[in-house]
Design a protein around this motif. Structure first.
Motif, PDB file in Angstrom:
ATOM      1  N   GLU A   6       2.213   7.418 -10.785  1.00  0.00           N
ATOM      2  CA  GLU A   6       2.251   6.962  -9.249  1.00  0.00           C
ATOM      3  C   GLU A   6       2.636   5.448  -9.210  1.00  0.00           C
ATOM      4  OE1 GLU A   6      -0.884   6.956  -5.492  1.00  0.00           O
ATOM      5  OE2 GLU A   6      -1.443   7.945  -7.216  1.00  0.00           O
TER       6      GLU A   6
ATOM      7  N   GLU B 209       2.366   1.950  -6.393  1.00  0.00           N
ATOM      8  CA  GLU B 209       1.989   1.470  -4.983  1.00  0.00           C
ATOM      9  C   GLU B 209       2.475  -0.032  -4.670  1.00  0.00           C
ATOM     10  OE1 GLU B 209      -2.080   0.058  -3.144  1.00  0.00           O
ATOM     11  OE2 GLU B 209      -2.359   1.135  -5.028  1.00  0.00           O
TER      12      GLU B 209
ATOM     13  N   GLY C 192       0.676  -1.454   0.115  1.00  0.00           N
ATOM     14  CA  GLY C 192      -0.007  -0.014   0.090  1.00  0.00           C
ATOM     15  C   GLY C 192       0.830   1.147   0.101  1.00  0.00           C
ATOM     16  N   GLN C 193       2.071   1.098   0.395  1.00  0.00           N
ATOM     17  CA  GLN C 193       2.939   2.224   0.195  1.00  0.00           C
ATOM     18  C   GLN C 193       3.094   2.672  -1.143  1.00  0.00           C
ATOM     19  OE1 GLN C 193       6.783   1.244   2.118  1.00  0.00           O
ATOM     20  NE2 GLN C 193       7.559   3.312   2.294  1.00  0.00           N
ATOM     21  N   SER C 194       3.085   3.836  -1.329  1.00  0.00           N
ATOM     22  CA  SER C 194       3.011   4.836  -2.648  1.00  0.00           C
ATOM     23  C   SER C 194       3.724   6.077  -2.897  1.00  0.00           C
ATOM     24  CB  SER C 194       1.334   5.034  -3.069  1.00  0.00           C
ATOM     25  OG  SER C 194       0.939   6.159  -2.180  1.00  0.00           O
TER      26      SER C 194
END
Length: 139
Positions: free
Chosen positions: A99, A101, A11-13
């Motif tokens: 982006e 993730e 979930g880190q983005s």
């Protein structure tokens, strides 16, 4: 800053934004040798499915490399692979948000898979995919 494997979590983005310019397209033509008329000729592009000039898909996908190499995981990351789907065209003047993730951490192989999504200023997805990287060994 870099993130080593143990500092990453699902979930880190992170993201990077850039407006695609005429100069970007011209420089990429020179670097890549890809002078397809849909990128450089307004007349040819008007007759294409896009209706006007578009940026090279690989140029735009390169913004993902900036995120991976500079932010998440960051400097020292080894970019091993990328699956890409070119979903919509990118036009000169579009602002692209690339982006990434974290979606999978493969500890035993020291690999990380990240969902990659590039959207334009209207929030429309233009490129989607999955990157495989080896994070730096030390931060």
């Amino acid at each position: 800053m870099s993130y080593i494997l143990e500092q990453l979590s699902i979930g880190q983005s992170a993201f990077f934004e850039k407006t695609i310019s005429e100069a970007d397209i011209q420089m990429f033509c020179g670097i890549s040798g890809d002078i397809n008329p849909v990128h450089v000729s307004a007349l040819a592009a008007e007759k294409s499915v896009f209706g006007k000039r578009v940026a090279h898909g690989i140029l735009v996908s390169g913004l993902t490399s900036a995120v991976l190499g500079m932010q998440l995981p960051g400097p020292g990351t080894i970019y091993l692979g990328q699956e890409l789907r070119f979903v919509a065209p990118v036009y000169i003047g579009d602002t692209i948000r690339a982006e990434v993730e974290v979606v999978e951490i493969i500890s035993e192989k020291k690999l990380v898979k990240l969902k990659t999504t590039s959207t334009n200023q209207d929030g429309k997805v233009v490129i989607s995919g999955v990157a495989t990287v080896r994070p730096p060994q030390s931060s």
